[in-house]
Design an enzyme around this catalytic site. Structure first.
Site, PDB file in Angstrom:
ATOM      1  N   GLU A  58       0.813  -1.454  -0.072  1.00 12.21           N
ATOM      2  CA  GLU A  58      -0.151   0.203  -0.097  1.00 12.21           C
ATOM      3  C   GLU A  58       0.692   1.258  -0.108  1.00 12.21           C
ATOM      4  OE1 GLU A  58      -3.008   0.593  -0.456  1.00 12.21           O
ATOM      5  OE2 GLU A  58      -3.513  -1.610  -0.668  1.00 12.21           O
ATOM      6  N   TYR A 141      -6.429   6.919   3.826  1.00 11.70           N
ATOM      7  CA  TYR A 141      -6.653   5.995   2.686  1.00 11.70           C
ATOM      8  C   TYR A 141      -5.711   4.751   3.099  1.00 11.70           C
ATOM      9  CZ  TYR A 141      -6.118   3.504  -1.578  1.00 11.70           C
ATOM     10  OH  TYR A 141      -5.742   2.436  -2.390  1.00 11.70           O
ATOM     11  N   ASP A 159     -10.312   6.897  -2.796  1.00 11.31           N
ATOM     12  CA  ASP A 159      -9.187   7.105  -3.739  1.00 11.31           C
ATOM     13  C   ASP A 159      -9.844   7.675  -5.221  1.00 11.31           C
ATOM     14  OD1 ASP A 159     -10.071   4.978  -4.882  1.00 11.31           O
ATOM     15  OD2 ASP A 159      -7.967   4.125  -5.081  1.00 11.31           O
TER      16      ASP A 159
END
Length: 364
Positions: A58, A141, A159
């Site tokens: 990520e 996020y 996102d």
């Protein structure tokens, strides 16, 4: 047509309430999940439940395309298979593996966060949204993605993909560049994700945006939630989302020099700023070769002479553009310790983490 709600006919403060009434049967969420389980992308970090590996992926995926990340992810996981190996790794080694991936602060934040996991969480990756969000380099996020994928926590991700999908599903012309719109869509995603498997729903939304509900020419005929999409019904999908950014890039002009002293090259290690921890060429914001030579002497008490103009390079960062007039030059003054600390043979140079902006000059 299974409408979620009509964005154009409802004030923003009533959208969430209207959404709930339209999705009691979970049809929308389950359609995304069913599609993902059959059509979702086969990515290496999806073959594990290890939160450490998911975290690494990520962070790498922040502002970087999936295809670019995959080889970096494999090399990084091979070098640092667990949080202890990363926490104790030399920073130069981490930067070298990151070379070319960009946004180098992500790499330094990874090491800092790894040390925090070892010291503050006894080496066990934190498993609450709040604790994950406390890690260096992790924003809402990324914390939502890790929470939902690794721990099945109902945190919706916001996102570009999810903002685009929701804008089209709702036929909503609110500007997704605004924080108020992102906050609204975060509330919507958090309600949606509670209706199904958090991991599969979040990843399904990401893949739907990457594969079908693309920025240009969306493949609406293949969309698993086309029956819910008000933009598709209204033929406005190519107008959405509205994404008007108020952002100006700063143009910076440098004279950048490839400097040699005998058989060695002169590079400096950036201590702070945009490329902190990386090794780069010397450059100054000056308008003439003489200005460069004077600035170098003031910094290193050694004479340098620029010999030849080579070319112009341009490198675009997220908020600035570097314009680099590249010269070859020689260091003429006697070698001192301050100078020696910055000299590297060609073989040594190959092992240093060098930012893309300067690596493409050296490879020219």
């Amino acid at each position: 047509m299974k409408q979620l709600f009509n964005c154009q006919k409802n004030p923003k403060d009533t959208l969430i309430n209207n959404l709930t009434s339209h999705l009691r049967h979970k049809d929308f969420v389950q359609a995304i999940i069913r599609w993902y389980r059959v059509q979702g992308r086969d990515l290496p970090w999806r073959r594990t439940n290890d939160p450490y590996a998911i975290w690494i992926s990520e962070i790498m995926l922040q502002q970087t395309q999936v295809d670019t990340v995959i080889p970096y992810y494999h090399r990084f996981m091979e070098a640092f298979p667990n949080v202890y190996s990363l926490a104790h790794a030399p920073m130069d080694e981490i930067y070298k593996l990151w070379e070319g991936l960009g946004y180098y602060r992500r790499a330094s934040h990874l090491k800092e966060a790894a040390a925090a996991i070892v010291n503050d969480f006894d080496g066990e990756f934190p498993h609450t949204y709040k604790d994950i969000l406390s890690l260096k380099g992790v924003g809402p996020y990324t914390a939502s993605a890790i929470s939902s994928i690794a721990f099945k926590l109902p945190k919706g991700v916001i996102d570009g993909n999810t903002l685009r999908i929701l804008s089209r599903i709702l036929n909503c012309q609110e500007n997704i560049a605004k924080d108020s719109t992102k906050k609204l869509y975060q509330e919507i995603m958090d309600q949606l994700i509670a209706l199904g498997d958090p991991s599969d729903f979040n990843q399904g939304m990401m893949d739907l945006g990457a594969m079908i509900c693309t920025p240009k020419n969306p493949a609406c005929q293949n969309c698993p939630v086309r029956d819910f999409c008000q933009a598709s019904q209204s033929q406005t999908q190519k107008l959405l989302p509205v994404n008007i950014k108020n952002k100006n890039k700063e143009d910076i002009y440098f004279i950048t020099a490839i400097l040699r002293y005998k058989d060695k090259y002169f590079l400096i290690k950036n201590k702070d700023g945009l490329l902190s921890g990386l090794y780069g060429l010397v450059q100054y914001e000056t308008e003439s070769p003489r200005g460069f030579e004077d600035a170098f002497y003031d910094a290193y008490h050694t004479s340098v002479r620029l010999l030849e103009y080579e070319t112009e390079f341009r490198h675009v960062f997220s908020h600035r553009v570097w314009h680099m007039s590249v010269y070859y030059g020689e260091i003429e003054g006697p070698q001192n310790q301050k100078l020696a600390d910055h000299l590297y043979t060609y073989e040594e140079l190959q092992k240093l983490p060098i930012p893309t902006a300067h690596k493409k000059i050296l490879d020219f």
